[in-house]
Enzyme design. Structure first.
Site, PDB file in Angstrom:
ATOM      1  CE  LYS A 214      -1.550   1.849   4.164  1.00 30.83           C
ATOM      2  NZ  LYS A 214      -2.048   3.652   4.247  1.00 30.83           N
ATOM      3  CG  ASN A 215       2.827   2.516   3.128  1.00 34.70           C
ATOM      4  OD1 ASN A 215       1.778   2.863   3.357  1.00 34.70           O
ATOM      5  ND2 ASN A 215       3.157   1.716   4.720  1.00 34.70           N
TER       6      ASN A 215
ATOM      7  NE  ARG B 288       1.265  11.837   7.026  1.00 29.92           N
ATOM      8  CZ  ARG B 288       1.871  12.522   7.504  1.00 29.92           C
ATOM      9  NH1 ARG B 288       0.565  13.922   7.843  1.00 29.92           N
ATOM     10  NH2 ARG B 288       3.168  13.328   6.726  1.00 29.92           N
TER      11      ARG B 288
ATOM     12  CG  ASP C 219      -3.689   4.874  10.451  1.00 29.46           C
ATOM     13  OD1 ASP C 219      -4.393   4.249  10.695  1.00 29.46           O
ATOM     14  OD2 ASP C 219      -2.705   4.432  10.321  1.00 29.46           O
TER      15      ASP C 219
END
EC number: 2.5.1.7
Length: 431
Positions: free
Chosen positions: A24-25, A95, A119
């Site tokens: 995902k990152n 974010r 988060d």
């Protein structure tokens, strides 16, 4: 959207093979960076999770086309884009909206960014992004939103005030389009930063020092299109190692990206969990000692997170739950986010023996027999850690706010059920 619950019947052993999702990152900065080129880009192994879906909506909102051609294949074509005001509702969901700053500055010379969300694990400063982009020629002003303007980006010798992953990614993308050479120092070097850099090279960028803390970027690059496969998520691999350990289950993690797992494997070895490598698969045998390794001289050991290549912050929650099932005492030291450890009170309520020393340190004494409980997921990683605790606990647990888990782990309950877990999702999935 209806809130999501997981009802988990604990105590079942698992077995079989599981392939981790794409990182995902990696996917988020790469989707954003696809806006740099006016040529078509095809991304494979993209995790279909809420965060990527939200970023795809943001990419479409600036005029690019973005279509899923298969379940995990995304086609993006940013032939012409505009730096329209980004939708505050979409930005507050993730974010990663901050990752649009670099590519939109490069293509459009300006960007209005509502406050990014994500988060709730402590303050996450944006100063490093601002300082880096200012050194490359941007002017940044803050009102109720962030306004970035840069009629021209110019290469510079940039020293980041902290090795922030997303700030490194923003600076890297902007530097590819900047006029002249950029030296990016004190850069983050996590696998997902390397993945982004390799994607930019596939587009035509010239970058030296990938995987180190100093990168040299020769700009401006002439960019084309590419087809690029996103690498496996090393954090999901670490989560699966923990899952196998706490359920005392044999698991084969296929296409695990083993070249990025050394510090993760070393961290779990401190807990008495040894994995075996076969090609690009990672084998977690069921006959683990689960005995915490004392420091030399019999001292209480410590597991701490640090910037890559050390043990990752995103796996501390998983390591804490795993340690509750191991024999011995260990100090866990979470340095990066001051709210990440607050979920341990839920584990204590399930029967874990944990002393929370302060917002950053906890002492875990194990093994403990955990029992089912009603839990709520505060963030992606603590949510996954709670799922591990529920799967190995006696009895039934209910995890509320499981939406948070699904922001980082694709169809996780289906994939774990295929291994023998008993997780019911409420509401049930459609399709």
């Amino acid at each position: 959207m209806a809130p999501i619950q997981y009802i988990v019947e604990g105590g079942h052993r698992l077995s079989g093979s599981i392939e981790p999702s794409g990182n995902k990152n990696s996917a988020l900065p790469i989707i954003a960076a696809a806006l740099l080129t006016e040529h078509p880009v095809t991304l494979q192994n993209v995790p279909r999770i809420r965060d990527t879906e939200t970023l795809v909506e943001l990419v479409r909102s600036v005029g690019a086309s973005a279509e899923w051609t298969e379940r995990n294949t995304l086609h993006i074509h940013a032939k012409s884009i505009r730096a329209a005001d980004l939708d505050p509702e979409l930005c507050v969901r993730i974010r990663a909206s901050i990752l649009l700053a670099g590519p939109l500055l490069a293509r459009c010379g300006e960007l209005m960014l509502p406050p990014p969300g994500g988060d709730v694990i402590g303050r996450r400063r944006l100063d490093t992004h601002v300082l880096a982009l200012e050194q490359l020629g941007a002017k940044v002003t803050a009102t109720d939103r962030l306004e970035f303007r840069a009629p021209k980006l110019t290469g510079a010798d940039v020293f980041l005030d902290e090795p922030s992953v997303t700030a490194t990614e923003n600076a890297l993308v902007a530097a590819v389009a900047a006029d002249g050479i950029t030296y990016l120092r004190n850069a983050a070097s996590e696998p997902h930063v390397q993945d982004l850099a390799n994607f930019l090279v596939a587009l035509g960028a010239k970058i030296e020092g990938i995987g180190t803390n100093t990168m040299t970027i020769h700009g401006p690059a002439t960019l084309g299109g590419t087809t690029y496969r996103i690498q496996p998520d090393h954090i999901e691999v670490g989560s699966l190692i923990g899952l196998a350990a706490v359920t005392r289950s044999p698991l084969r993690i296929t296409r695990a990206g083993v070249e990025h797992l050394r510090s993760i494997r070393m961290g779990f070895e401190r807990l008495g969990i040894v994995c075996r490598v076969e090609g690009d698969d990672l084998i977690v045998p069921s006959n683990q000692t689960l005995k915490i390794q004392d420091d030399f001289g019999g001292h209480v050991p410590k597991l701490e997170d640090q910037p890559w290549p050390a043990f990752p912050a995103d796996l501390m929650s998983i390591a804490i739950v795993t340690a509750t099932q191991c024999e011995g005492v260990i100090l866990m030291f979470e340095k990066m986010f001051e709210s990440r450890m607050f979920f341990v009170d839920k584990l204590i309520g399930m029967g874990a023996r944990i002393v929370l020393c302060d917002p950053h340190r906890a002492i875990i004494a194990g093994p403990s027999r955990l029992h089912g409980a009603t839990l709520s997921s505060p963030d992606i990683r603590a949510g996954m850690a709670m799922l591990l605790a529920a799967v190995c606990a006696e009895g039934t647990s209910t995890i509320n706010n499981a939406d948070q888990i699904e922001r980082g782990y694709e169809r996780i309950e289906e994939r774990l059920n295929a291994l023998g877990a008993k997780i019911k999702r409420v509401p049930e999935r459609k399709g």
